[in-house]
Structures are given as structure tokens and as C-alpha cells.
Design a protein around this motif. Structure first.
Motif, short mmCIF file in Angstrom:
data_model
loop_
_atom_site.label_atom_id
_atom_site.label_comp_id
_atom_site.label_asym_id
_atom_site.label_seq_id
_atom_site.Cartn_x
_atom_site.Cartn_y
_atom_site.Cartn_z
N THR A 156 -5.68 6.79 -2.80
CA THR A 156 -4.39 6.31 -2.32
C THR A 156 -3.30 7.25 -2.82
O THR A 156 -3.38 7.78 -3.94
CB THR A 156 -4.16 4.85 -2.77
OG1 THR A 156 -3.08 4.27 -2.04
CG2 THR A 156 -3.90 4.74 -4.26
N PRO A 157 -2.30 7.54 -1.98
CA PRO A 157 -1.39 8.68 -2.25
C PRO A 157 -0.26 8.39 -3.23
O PRO A 157 0.91 8.45 -2.89
CB PRO A 157 -0.84 8.99 -0.85
CG PRO A 157 -0.82 7.67 -0.16
CD PRO A 157 -2.05 6.95 -0.65
N THR A 158 -0.64 8.10 -4.48
CA THR A 158 0.37 7.98 -5.53
C THR A 158 0.87 9.38 -5.92
O THR A 158 0.27 10.40 -5.55
CB THR A 158 -0.24 7.31 -6.77
OG1 THR A 158 -1.31 8.14 -7.25
CG2 THR A 158 -0.79 5.92 -6.44
N GLU A 179 -10.36 14.73 3.35
CA GLU A 179 -9.95 13.47 2.71
C GLU A 179 -8.51 13.14 3.08
O GLU A 179 -7.61 13.95 2.91
CB GLU A 179 -10.11 13.57 1.20
CG GLU A 179 -9.69 12.31 0.46
CD GLU A 179 -10.05 12.36 -1.01
OE1 GLU A 179 -11.26 12.39 -1.32
OE2 GLU A 179 -9.13 12.37 -1.85
N ARG A 180 -8.30 11.93 3.56
CA ARG A 180 -6.99 11.46 3.98
C ARG A 180 -6.64 10.26 3.12
O ARG A 180 -7.09 9.14 3.37
CB ARG A 180 -7.05 11.07 5.47
CG ARG A 180 -5.73 10.62 6.07
CD ARG A 180 -5.90 10.37 7.58
NE ARG A 180 -6.78 9.24 7.85
CZ ARG A 180 -6.39 7.96 7.95
NH1 ARG A 180 -5.11 7.66 7.77
NH2 ARG A 180 -7.25 7.01 8.22
N PRO A 181 -5.84 10.43 2.06
CA PRO A 181 -5.54 9.29 1.18
C PRO A 181 -4.91 8.15 1.98
O PRO A 181 -4.06 8.37 2.84
CB PRO A 181 -4.59 9.88 0.15
CG PRO A 181 -4.02 11.11 0.78
CD PRO A 181 -5.09 11.64 1.66
N LEU A 182 -5.36 6.93 1.67
CA LEU A 182 -4.98 5.77 2.46
C LEU A 182 -4.09 4.82 1.65
O LEU A 182 -4.35 4.58 0.47
CB LEU A 182 -6.22 4.99 2.90
CG LEU A 182 -7.32 5.79 3.60
CD1 LEU A 182 -8.52 4.89 3.87
CD2 LEU A 182 -6.81 6.39 4.90
N ARG A 183 -3.11 4.28 2.30
CA ARG A 183 -2.36 3.19 1.70
C ARG A 183 -3.12 1.89 1.94
O ARG A 183 -3.79 1.71 2.95
CB ARG A 183 -0.95 3.12 2.29
CG ARG A 183 -0.14 4.38 2.02
CD ARG A 183 1.32 4.20 2.35
NE ARG A 183 2.05 5.45 2.11
CZ ARG A 183 2.48 5.86 0.92
NH1 ARG A 183 2.24 5.11 -0.16
NH2 ARG A 183 3.12 7.00 0.80
N ALA A 184 -3.00 0.96 1.00
CA ALA A 184 -3.74 -0.29 1.09
C ALA A 184 -3.43 -1.02 2.38
O ALA A 184 -4.32 -1.67 2.97
CB ALA A 184 -3.42 -1.17 -0.11
N GLU A 185 -2.19 -0.90 2.86
CA GLU A 185 -1.81 -1.63 4.08
C GLU A 185 -2.69 -1.26 5.27
O GLU A 185 -3.03 -2.11 6.09
CB GLU A 185 -0.35 -1.35 4.41
CG GLU A 185 0.66 -1.93 3.44
CD GLU A 185 0.82 -1.08 2.18
OE1 GLU A 185 1.53 -1.53 1.25
OE2 GLU A 185 0.24 0.02 2.11
N GLU A 186 -3.07 0.02 5.37
CA GLU A 186 -3.93 0.44 6.48
C GLU A 186 -5.29 -0.21 6.40
O GLU A 186 -5.84 -0.69 7.41
CB GLU A 186 -4.07 1.96 6.49
CG GLU A 186 -4.97 2.46 7.60
CD GLU A 186 -5.14 3.97 7.63
OE1 GLU A 186 -6.07 4.45 8.30
OE2 GLU A 186 -4.31 4.68 6.99
N VAL A 187 -5.86 -0.26 5.20
CA VAL A 187 -7.19 -0.86 5.03
C VAL A 187 -7.14 -2.37 5.25
O VAL A 187 -8.00 -2.94 5.93
CB VAL A 187 -7.73 -0.53 3.62
CG1 VAL A 187 -9.09 -1.17 3.40
CG2 VAL A 187 -7.81 0.98 3.42
N LEU A 188 -6.12 -3.02 4.71
CA LEU A 188 -6.00 -4.47 4.88
C LEU A 188 -5.80 -4.84 6.35
O LEU A 188 -6.35 -5.84 6.83
CB LEU A 188 -4.85 -5.01 4.04
CG LEU A 188 -4.97 -4.82 2.52
CD1 LEU A 188 -3.76 -5.43 1.81
CD2 LEU A 188 -6.25 -5.43 1.99
N ARG A 189 -5.04 -4.04 7.06
CA ARG A 189 -4.81 -4.30 8.47
C ARG A 189 -6.10 -4.16 9.27
O ARG A 189 -6.40 -4.98 10.15
CB ARG A 189 -3.75 -3.33 9.00
CG ARG A 189 -3.35 -3.57 10.45
CD ARG A 189 -2.10 -2.78 10.81
NE ARG A 189 -2.26 -1.35 10.61
CZ ARG A 189 -1.65 -0.64 9.66
NH1 ARG A 189 -0.84 -1.23 8.80
NH2 ARG A 189 -1.85 0.66 9.55
N ALA A 190 -6.90 -3.15 8.95
CA ALA A 190 -8.17 -2.95 9.66
C ALA A 190 -9.16 -4.06 9.36
O ALA A 190 -9.96 -4.45 10.22
CB ALA A 190 -8.76 -1.60 9.28
N ALA A 191 -9.10 -4.61 8.15
CA ALA A 191 -10.06 -5.64 7.73
C ALA A 191 -9.64 -7.04 8.13
O ALA A 191 -10.49 -7.95 8.17
CB ALA A 191 -10.25 -5.57 6.21
#
Length: 222
Positions: A156-158, A179-191
Motif C-alpha cells: 500500500t502506497p504509504t 507491482e502496483r501498490p493498492l489502497r485498501a479502498e480498491e480492495v474493499l470495493r472489489a470484495a
């Protein structure tokens, strides 16, 4: 016109893992084990665990000894990594307790595919475009039993991540080019269509900071 990033050379990675891997793996394994103990559904005969993208799994031995799963499946497209896994754990693979399987996380999952109590991946879903990341997230749930546990960790892109990666790229040490660092919002939205969020956090101690997300797969009461 922008060009696609160079794909990570996974054969090279499995032959010589990244220099910091031994430390970061212990941190990640500890967090995964705690999450599984906290949220995994009750399985009197032993959990069935599926690791997607693990190939030559760095988690199997710890989870075998501490969680004592009935079946542990490693699903990956990398034949070299799967061969190394089968060689390292020949006895367990021979008995059927563990097995490696060629599997594409972006492919359609047939309804009859085996389902696991726990499905997890570490450092997988960030190697795709946004659309393919969403497809990969969905696959985790398609391989999980209703009420089962899905876990994913991802960079995640800190500021800390960007600084460490920038230095590694500057010195020619960075190998995860796609590698494309992901924000949690993207993962939560997909799930979101497939499960309930149980836990989210950032694993800061890794340095190359990792998001960690746990979900209860839809369709069960566990």
C-alpha cells in the motif's frame, strides 16, 4: 504513449528470493496465523487451506505445524515454484496433505472446483491492472466455502513504501516491476459483493508497508 511495466520474473524470484524476504515473511506469517486463529470457521476434521500465488510456499511449514490443516493447496501459474514446493515437501505431497496445482487467478473458476475453509494470498493482487485485480479478488471468494475466511495482503502506497521502493529502484535492486501498490479502498470495493469485512490494517513493520484485509465469505453463518 505509456508502455506496460516489465513483468516480474518469478522464475528468478523463486531461485533467489528478495533479500529482505526472510524477515518480512515472518512478520506476515505471524499476522496471518493470528487472523486465521481468530476468524477461521470451525472445522473439526482440520482446516482446508488454499494459498493462491504461493508456488514454493514460504508459509506452508509454519501453518502445517501450528494450524495442522487437513489439506493445504498451493495454486499458482509458476511451474518452477510448484516443483520446488513438491520437492521440499515430498512426504506431505505424497500423502495428499499438501499439493501444488497449476492455477490462473484470472481464469474462470468452474462451479465444481474444490472449496477451502481459508483462502489467502500474499503479494499477488497488486501485479495486475485495476480490472484484473478485481477479478483476482473475486477468485479468492469463488474458491472459498460459504462462511469461510478470505485473507489478502498487498503493498500500500504509504510514504514509507514509496521511499524504500524509490531507493531500491534507484540502486537497481527492485525486481517487482509490475507491482502496483493498492489502497485498501480498491480492495474493499472489489470484495464487497462477495463477503463481509472482518479486519483491515497496515503492516508497518515490513517497511514496504502491506495492507492486510480479512473477509467472511458470503453465504454462511460461521
Amino acid at each position: 504513449m505509456s508502455t506496460a511495466p516489465v513483468a516480474t520474473d518469478w522464475d528468478a524470484y523463486y531461485r533467489a528470493p528478495y533479500k529482505t524476504a526472510s524477515v518480512t515473511r515472518r512478520i506476515t506469517a505471524s499476522r496471518l496465523e493470528r487472523t486465521i486463529r481468530r476468524f477461521a470457521p470451525d472445522a473439526p476434521a482440520g482446516l482446508e487451506i488454499a494459498e493462491i500465488g504461493g508456488a514454493n510456499s514460504c508459509f506452508y511449514e509454519r501453518f502445517r505445524d501450528n494450524l495442522k490443516p487437513a489439506v493445504y493447496r498451493v495454486l499458482d501459474t509458476n511451474q518452477l515454484g510448484l516443483d520446488l514446493f513438491a520437492e521440499r515437501f515430498a512426504g506431505d505431497c505424497g500423502s495428499g496433505r499438501a499439493r501444488g496445482e497449476l492455477f490462473d487467478v484470472l481464469a474462470s473458476v468452474p462451479p465444481e472446483a474444490p472449496k477451502a475453509d481459508v483462502v489467502f494470498s500474499v503479494g499477488l493482487i497488486e501485479h495486475f491492472s485495476q480490472a484484473d485485480t478485481a477479478r483476482a479478488v473475486r477468485t479468492h471468494f469463488e474458491l472459498c466455502r460459504p462462511g469461510g475466511l478470505v485473507l489478502m495482503t498487498f503493498p500500500t502506497p504509504t510514504v514509507l513504501y514509496r521511499a524504500i521502493r524509490g531507493l531500491a529502484e534507484l540502486t537497481g535492486q527492485w525486481i517487482f516491476h509490475d507491482e502496483r501498490p493498492l489502497r485498501a479502498e480498491e480492495v474493499l470495493r472489489a470484495a464487497a459483493p462477495f463477503g463481509e469485512v472482518l479486519d483491515t490494517r497496515v503492516l508497518w513493520a515490513i517497511g514496504l508497508t502491506q495492507g492486510h484485509a480479512a473477509f467472511r465469505a458470503a453465504g454462511g453463518d460461521a
